[in-house]
Each structure stands twice: as C-alpha cells, then as structure tokens.
Write an enzyme that holds these catalytic residues in place. Structure first.
Site: not given
Ligand code: URA
Length: 236
Positions: A106
C-alpha cells in the site's frame, strides 16, 4: 561478444514480442549509441553498444534484481499519472523499461520490495498456491492479545469468499507485533486487524520468502541483490 539483431536483443530484454519491438523501432523509439535505428535487422554488440528505448538504457544483462526499502507516500506501480512510483526511486544507472515491482505494498506501507525484470520469478513468488511467507512489523491502535494470536492462527473472515489462511502473530508489545501471512489479498493485514477490532497505523514488510530487508538500507534506497540472495529466491 557476438553481434545480434536489434529486434532479438529488444525482445530478449522483455520489451515485447519480435513483432511488437518492430513497431517500436518503426516509431523511432530506439537508439543505438545515440542514433535512432528503425531497422530490426540492424546488428549490435550488446557488450559494447548503448541501446536506449524511450531515452532509457537497456542493459545487456538479462535479469536484474533490486531490493528497495520502500518509503511511505509512493505507489507500487510501474507508472502513475499523478503519484510517484517505486520505480521513480531507482537511480538512473538502474533504470530500464522492463522493470516492475513484485507484488504491491500500500502507499503508506514501508519496507521490503523486490524490483526485477524476471517475470518467471515474480510469478512463482506471487502464485497463490505457493503460499510464500511474508513477514511484517505492525503497529496498531488497539490491543493485540493472545486471543488475537489465536484468531489469526485459525483464519479470519475479512469479507472475502474464503477465510484467510493461518497467519502467525508474534506479540512484541500490546500494540506491536510481527505478522506472517502466506497470501497477498488486497489490504490483507489491515483487514485482518480490522476484523479483530484494531486499526493498523504502521506497517513495514521485513521479508518475503528467503529475502530479508537489509537493515542497513535506508528508506527510499535500493541496492542490487547479492548472488546468494538471488540463488535462494530462485529456490522459493
Ligand atoms: N497488507 C496490507 O494491508 N497492506 C500492505 O501493504 C501489505 C499487506
């Protein structure tokens, strides 16, 4: 080194199929030693000639692997019209048009991201049936308890068709833990914590399969993988 046809070199560099690269050549997007070349049959010496596509050098090295310590605020994409991407963080000597990040973090997640042009390796690391371990450091608003550890181990309903595969949670403090998941669902860790009443406020990936984030690598920096790291990753 032996000379080879330019269209073969471009196709071997994953720029496209032989017919796709012919179109790119026709459009005048490829230069050799600074001169635009449109002929697919043009011969180059990959060890000596500088071949560029759209201004970016294409290395004669077939597969390349970089570890990035992703900072918050950049997107895990190859291109974006509005946001800075993880590829924008690579220094110019690493830039080439066939690179991509292996999987997505993310925008606000930090830590380990593998960047490569090796599609087969990426496919193996991301294939759902391979269940490659990914470990993250997580900080939450809320309390992580032994019940949370049990719930993660049993699998959680996060609103998908299936409950999550068993995940390991190692408590570090009441609001901090190491979590290991074996899938890569959208916002998976945030949704898993949400399901147990916690909100993720910090997430950093520490490892993916055999590859561990180099603790000497500052956020926003990258380095080439060592030969040993590459060999181990190929065994994943
Ligand atoms: N899980 C999440 O919620 N975000 C990420 O970036 C990776 C795994």
């Amino acid at each position: 080194m032996k000379s080879i046809r330019l269209d073969k070199f471009l196709a071997d560099s994953q720029l496209g199929t032989r017919s796709e690269v012919k179109q790119l050549l026709k459009k005048g997007l490829v230069s050799v030693n600074g001169e635009i070349i449109r002929k697919p049959e043009f011969k180059i010496d990959p060890a000596a000639d500088r071949v560029c596509f759209d201004g970016k050098e294409i290395s004669s090295q077939q597969e390349v692997y970089y570890m990035l310590n992703k900072p918050a605020g950049v997107v895990s994409a190859t291109r974006d019209n509005h946001e800075r991407t993880v590829l924008d963080l690579l220094p110019s000597q690493y830039q080439r048009p066939d690179l991509f990040p292996v999987g997505r973090l993310d925008k606000d997640t930090t830590g380990l991201l593998l960047i490569t042009n090796d599609g087969a390796l990426s496919h193996r690391l991301l294939a759902p049936r391979r269940h490659v371990d990914k470990t993250y450091f997580v900080r939450v608003n809320g309390r992580i308890t032994e019940d949370t550890v049990t719930a993660f181990r049993q699998g959680l309903d996060i609103g998908d068709d299936k409950i999550t595969l068993p995940a390991d949670l190692k408590l570090l403090d009441e609001d901090q833990a190491l979590v290991t998941i074996r899938e890569g669902r959208f916002h998976q860790i945030k949704r898993m914590f949400h399901a147990v009443g916690c909100e993720v406020i910090g997430l950093k990936r520490l490892s993916m399969g055999s590859l561990t984030l180099d603790e000497n690598l500052p956020e926003g920096s990258c380095r080439e993988l060592t030969a040993e790291e590459i060999a181990l990753l190929r065994q994943n």
